[in-house]
Motif scaffolding. Structure first.
Motif, PDB file in Angstrom:
ATOM      1  N   ILE A   6     -14.989   0.901   8.080  1.00 42.13           N
ATOM      2  CA  ILE A   6     -14.189  -0.024   7.260  1.00 42.13           C
ATOM      3  C   ILE A   6     -13.131  -0.661   7.620  1.00 42.13           C
ATOM      4  N   ASN A   7     -12.579  -1.862   7.996  1.00 39.36           N
ATOM      5  CA  ASN A   7     -11.880  -2.479   9.082  1.00 39.36           C
ATOM      6  C   ASN A   7     -10.376  -2.261   8.341  1.00 39.36           C
ATOM      7  N   GLY A   8      -9.293  -2.066   8.883  1.00 40.52           N
ATOM      8  CA  GLY A   8      -8.175  -2.186   8.150  1.00 40.52           C
ATOM      9  C   GLY A   8      -7.548  -0.729   7.362  1.00 40.52           C
ATOM     10  N   SER A   9      -8.638   0.528   7.656  1.00 42.53           N
ATOM     11  CA  SER A   9      -8.447   1.615   6.904  1.00 42.53           C
ATOM     12  C   SER A   9      -7.889   2.731   7.054  1.00 42.53           C
ATOM     13  N   LYS A  10      -6.679   2.692   7.819  1.00 41.15           N
ATOM     14  CA  LYS A  10      -5.388   3.066   7.506  1.00 41.15           C
ATOM     15  C   LYS A  10      -4.837   2.729   6.492  1.00 41.15           C
ATOM     16  N   GLY A  11      -4.814   1.251   5.643  1.00 39.66           N
ATOM     17  CA  GLY A  11      -3.804   0.708   5.348  1.00 39.66           C
ATOM     18  C   GLY A  11      -4.074   0.378   3.638  1.00 39.66           C
ATOM     19  N   ARG A  12      -3.347   0.122   2.840  1.00 41.81           N
ATOM     20  CA  ARG A  12      -3.759   0.566   1.280  1.00 41.81           C
ATOM     21  C   ARG A  12      -4.780   0.461   0.765  1.00 41.81           C
ATOM     22  N   MET A  13      -4.947  -0.825   0.983  1.00 39.48           N
ATOM     23  CA  MET A  13      -7.181  -0.856   0.114  1.00 39.48           C
ATOM     24  C   MET A  13      -7.776   0.637   0.889  1.00 39.48           C
ATOM     25  N   GLY A  14      -7.752  -0.007   2.353  1.00 34.98           N
ATOM     26  CA  GLY A  14      -8.650   0.199   3.269  1.00 34.98           C
ATOM     27  C   GLY A  14      -8.779   1.983   2.417  1.00 34.98           C
ATOM     28  N   ASP A  34      -8.980   0.620  12.271  1.00 37.65           N
ATOM     29  CA  ASP A  34      -7.746   0.383  12.244  1.00 37.65           C
ATOM     30  C   ASP A  34      -7.513  -0.116  13.495  1.00 37.65           C
ATOM     31  N   GLU A  35      -6.815  -0.743  13.928  1.00 34.89           N
ATOM     32  CA  GLU A  35      -5.574  -1.489  14.536  1.00 34.89           C
ATOM     33  C   GLU A  35      -5.831  -0.801  15.755  1.00 34.89           C
ATOM     34  N   GLY A  36      -6.474  -0.650  17.331  1.00 30.97           N
ATOM     35  CA  GLY A  36      -6.445  -0.342  18.235  1.00 30.97           C
ATOM     36  C   GLY A  36      -7.552   0.170  18.434  1.00 30.97           C
ATOM     37  N   ASP A  51     -13.376  -6.204   5.283  1.00 37.10           N
ATOM     38  CA  ASP A  51     -12.826  -6.612   6.215  1.00 37.10           C
ATOM     39  C   ASP A  51     -11.250  -6.128   4.902  1.00 37.10           C
ATOM     40  N   PHE A  52      -9.848  -5.918   5.070  1.00 36.46           N
ATOM     41  CA  PHE A  52      -8.578  -5.631   4.848  1.00 36.46           C
ATOM     42  C   PHE A  52      -7.882  -5.548   5.603  1.00 36.46           C
ATOM     43  N   THR A  53      -7.327  -6.716   6.237  1.00 34.89           N
ATOM     44  CA  THR A  53      -6.296  -5.919   7.915  1.00 34.89           C
ATOM     45  C   THR A  53      -4.991  -7.272   7.272  1.00 34.89           C
ATOM     46  N   HIS A  54      -4.970  -8.054   8.308  1.00 32.70           N
ATOM     47  CA  HIS A  54      -3.948  -9.221   8.166  1.00 32.70           C
ATOM     48  C   HIS A  54      -4.794 -10.322   8.570  1.00 32.70           C
ATOM     49  N   ALA A  55      -4.289 -11.439   8.136  1.00 37.69           N
ATOM     50  CA  ALA A  55      -4.952 -12.692   8.727  1.00 37.69           C
ATOM     51  C   ALA A  55      -4.997 -13.034   9.469  1.00 37.69           C
ATOM     52  N   ILE A  74     -14.777  -9.689   2.865  1.00 35.59           N
ATOM     53  CA  ILE A  74     -13.543 -10.357   3.292  1.00 35.59           C
ATOM     54  C   ILE A  74     -12.644 -10.050   2.701  1.00 35.59           C
ATOM     55  N   GLY A  75     -11.827  -9.406   2.347  1.00 36.50           N
ATOM     56  CA  GLY A  75     -10.363  -8.993   0.955  1.00 36.50           C
ATOM     57  C   GLY A  75      -9.157 -10.185   1.658  1.00 36.50           C
ATOM     58  N   THR A  76      -8.650  -9.923   3.364  1.00 34.73           N
ATOM     59  CA  THR A  76      -7.656 -10.504   3.807  1.00 34.73           C
ATOM     60  C   THR A  76      -7.199 -11.910   3.234  1.00 34.73           C
ATOM     61  N   THR A  77      -6.506 -11.925   2.313  1.00 34.56           N
ATOM     62  CA  THR A  77      -5.661 -12.888   2.226  1.00 34.56           C
ATOM     63  C   THR A  77      -4.568 -13.664   3.241  1.00 34.56           C
ATOM     64  N   LEU A 135       6.444  -4.725  -0.252  1.00 40.90           N
ATOM     65  CA  LEU A 135       5.940  -4.705   1.934  1.00 40.90           C
ATOM     66  C   LEU A 135       4.602  -5.458   1.817  1.00 40.90           C
ATOM     67  N   LYS A 136       4.267  -6.189   0.627  1.00 44.12           N
ATOM     68  CA  LYS A 136       3.028  -7.294   1.040  1.00 44.12           C
ATOM     69  C   LYS A 136       4.149  -8.328   1.933  1.00 44.12           C
ATOM     70  N   LYS A 137       3.068  -9.234   2.768  1.00 41.53           N
ATOM     71  CA  LYS A 137       3.068  -9.754   3.779  1.00 41.53           C
ATOM     72  C   LYS A 137       3.090 -11.520   3.568  1.00 41.53           C
ATOM     73  N   ASP A 138       2.195 -12.025   3.011  1.00 41.53           N
ATOM     74  CA  ASP A 138       1.559 -12.931   2.680  1.00 41.53           C
ATOM     75  C   ASP A 138       2.190 -13.941   1.369  1.00 41.53           C
ATOM     76  N   SER A 139       2.232 -14.981   1.492  1.00 42.80           N
ATOM     77  CA  SER A 139       3.455 -15.848   0.357  1.00 42.80           C
ATOM     78  C   SER A 139       2.947 -17.353   0.321  1.00 42.80           C
ATOM     79  N   THR A 215      -9.539  -0.578  -8.664  1.00 39.15           N
ATOM     80  CA  THR A 215      -9.823  -2.462  -9.327  1.00 39.15           C
ATOM     81  C   THR A 215     -10.617  -3.268  -8.388  1.00 39.15           C
ATOM     82  N   PHE A 216      -9.886  -3.192  -7.088  1.00 41.54           N
ATOM     83  CA  PHE A 216      -9.824  -4.243  -6.202  1.00 41.54           C
ATOM     84  C   PHE A 216     -10.960  -3.450  -4.515  1.00 41.54           C
ATOM     85  N   ALA A 217     -11.132  -2.486  -4.879  1.00 41.76           N
ATOM     86  CA  ALA A 217     -11.656  -1.482  -4.079  1.00 41.76           C
ATOM     87  C   ALA A 217     -13.443  -1.483  -4.529  1.00 41.76           C
TER      88      ALA A 217
HETATM   89  P1  NAD Z   1      -1.769  -2.737   4.265  1.00 41.99           P
HETATM   90  O1  NAD Z   1      -1.116  -3.235   5.564  1.00 41.99           O
HETATM   91  O2  NAD Z   1      -1.459  -1.865   3.819  1.00 41.99           O
HETATM   92  O3  NAD Z   1      -3.086  -2.175   5.178  1.00 41.99           O
HETATM   93  C1  NAD Z   1      -3.760  -3.464   6.392  1.00 41.99           C
HETATM   94  C2  NAD Z   1      -3.845  -2.178   7.281  1.00 41.99           C
HETATM   95  O4  NAD Z   1      -4.811  -3.261   8.203  1.00 41.99           O
HETATM   96  C3  NAD Z   1      -3.235  -1.023   8.550  1.00 41.99           C
HETATM   97  O5  NAD Z   1      -3.552  -0.497   8.536  1.00 41.99           O
HETATM   98  C4  NAD Z   1      -3.054  -2.006   9.845  1.00 41.99           C
HETATM   99  O6  NAD Z   1      -2.405  -1.725  10.713  1.00 41.99           O
HETATM  100  C5  NAD Z   1      -4.650  -3.248   9.985  1.00 41.99           C
HETATM  101  N1  NAD Z   1      -4.624  -3.703  10.830  1.00 41.99           N
HETATM  102  C6  NAD Z   1      -3.953  -5.097  11.214  1.00 41.99           C
HETATM  103  N2  NAD Z   1      -4.938  -5.744  12.441  1.00 41.99           N
HETATM  104  C7  NAD Z   1      -5.637  -5.013  12.452  1.00 41.99           C
HETATM  105  C8  NAD Z   1      -6.659  -5.102  12.884  1.00 41.99           C
HETATM  106  N3  NAD Z   1      -6.888  -6.043  13.988  1.00 41.99           N
HETATM  107  N4  NAD Z   1      -8.016  -4.735  13.211  1.00 41.99           N
HETATM  108  C9  NAD Z   1      -8.450  -3.338  11.972  1.00 41.99           C
HETATM  109  N5  NAD Z   1      -7.057  -3.343  11.459  1.00 41.99           N
HETATM  110  C10 NAD Z   1      -5.866  -4.199  11.606  1.00 41.99           C
HETATM  111  O7  NAD Z   1      -2.296  -3.780   3.520  1.00 41.99           O
HETATM  112  P2  NAD Z   1      -3.762  -3.860   2.225  1.00 41.99           P
HETATM  113  O8  NAD Z   1      -2.198  -4.000   0.830  1.00 41.99           O
HETATM  114  O9  NAD Z   1      -4.219  -2.494   2.520  1.00 41.99           O
HETATM  115  O10 NAD Z   1      -3.577  -5.633   2.112  1.00 41.99           O
HETATM  116  C11 NAD Z   1      -4.734  -5.832   3.259  1.00 41.99           C
HETATM  117  C12 NAD Z   1      -5.164  -7.022   2.825  1.00 41.99           C
HETATM  118  O11 NAD Z   1      -5.866  -7.109   1.513  1.00 41.99           O
HETATM  119  C13 NAD Z   1      -3.750  -8.052   2.229  1.00 41.99           C
HETATM  120  O12 NAD Z   1      -4.065  -9.380   3.496  1.00 41.99           O
HETATM  121  C14 NAD Z   1      -4.211  -8.285   1.364  1.00 41.99           C
HETATM  122  O13 NAD Z   1      -3.286  -9.203   0.111  1.00 41.99           O
HETATM  123  C15 NAD Z   1      -5.440  -7.986   0.688  1.00 41.99           C
HETATM  124  N6  NAD Z   1      -5.630  -7.521  -0.390  1.00 41.99           N
HETATM  125  C16 NAD Z   1      -6.769  -8.384  -0.791  1.00 41.99           C
HETATM  126  C17 NAD Z   1      -6.898  -8.041  -1.717  1.00 41.99           C
HETATM  127  C18 NAD Z   1      -8.699  -8.651  -3.098  1.00 41.99           C
HETATM  128  O14 NAD Z   1      -8.868  -8.207  -4.263  1.00 41.99           O
HETATM  129  N7  NAD Z   1      -9.456  -9.433  -2.544  1.00 41.99           N
HETATM  130  C19 NAD Z   1      -6.782  -7.057  -2.816  1.00 41.99           C
HETATM  131  C20 NAD Z   1      -5.687  -6.264  -2.302  1.00 41.99           C
HETATM  132  C21 NAD Z   1      -4.867  -6.512  -1.263  1.00 41.99           C
END
Ligand code: NAD
Length: 244
Positions: A6-14, A34-36, A51-55, A74-77, A135-139, A215-217
């Protein structure tokens, strides 16, 4: 048992993905990254990556998965056209499920939007409205973009040329070829999307509201199970759900 990185494991989706995978007897989490953290070291011990991280991070993740032969979800947008084409070219080597939204309801909304655009025809004005948490970053959201792409395709319009993001000042009367796009941000809204079809005398609105990230997870975990059985290719959630 499918082992997931799970990449981005500390984020909301992770966090939602790790919790969902742990409840599923067919899945195990081999790495929470997660990052680092060392993504490449973790890659060897998994069967698939989510992967749910940053674009800006995703294209390099796709490169690494293609080299290692690991299926990728890939769920990242919010990607640039360059990111998208790099992801697509990696899908020649591995299965990649790349979806702006993994909920069953939103994928049904995609289907309904296409049908409504075809049935209602060119007299209806098209607008897309989305709302997400502060907190959403992209638009606009990846889901709103996909809805506008579906509308543009159904009307032989172009996402790049015909989508109008917000309106301000003396913009003049609405033209038939524009698709309005409006992004609202605030509070803790998980994700609302409405497609408006407006004509003189009537209006049709299709709305989806997500109230939980589960639901997304759950959709992304289902996509990972599906992807490990598929040949290389670029797929989306419509493929996973058999909606094509
Ligand atoms: P978030 O900011 O809570 O979490 C993102 C996580 O990714 C953070 O913990 C961050 O430290 C980590 N991260 C950033 N760069 C990284 C890297 N290079 N390597 C590893 N980890 C890294 O965001 P979120 O709400 O969890 O959303 C994440 C992404 O998923 C966004 O792009 C969001 O739009 C998208 N999203 C998609 C769906 C879907 O169904 N496809 C649903 C919800 C969110």
């Amino acid at each position: 048992m499918i082992r997931l990185l799970i990449n981005g494991s500390k984020g909301r989706m992770g966090i939602a993905l790790v919790a969902g995978a742990m409840e599923d007897p067919e899945l195990a989490v081999s790495a929470e990254v997660d990052e680092g953290d060392d993504f490449h070291a973790a890659l060897a011990g998994c069967d698939a990556v989510i992967d749910f991280t940053h674009a800006p991070a995703t294209a390099a993740v796709a490169d690494a998965c293609a080299t290692a032969g690991k299926p990728l979800v890939i769920g990242t947008t919010g990607h640039t056209d360059e990111d998208r084409s790099r992801i697509s070219s990696n899908a020649k080597k591995i299965p990649i499920v790349f979806a702006p939204n993994f909920s069953v309801g939103v994928n049904t909304l995609f289907w309904l939007t296409q049908k409504a655009a075809e049935i209602l025809g060119p007299d209806f004005d098209l607008e897309v409205v989305e709302m997400h948490h502060r907190l959403k970053k992209d638009s606009p959201s990846g889901t709103a973009r996909r809805l506008a792409e579906i509308l543009a395709k159904a009307r032989s319009l172009s996402y790049e040329k015909d989508v109008l993001h917000g309106r301000e000042g003396m913009v003049g009367e609405r033209t038939k070829s524009e698709i309005g796009m409006h992004a609202i941000r605030g509070g803790d809204v998980v994700g609302d999307h409405t497609v408006i079809f407006a004509n003189s005398g009537e209006r049709l609105e299709l709305t989806h509201k997500a109230s939980s990230r589960e639901t997304f997870a759950n959709g992304a975990l289902r996509a990972a199970k599906w992807a490990v059985t598929k040949p290389a290719g670029l797929y989306d959630m419509q493929d996973v759900l058999g909606l094509r």
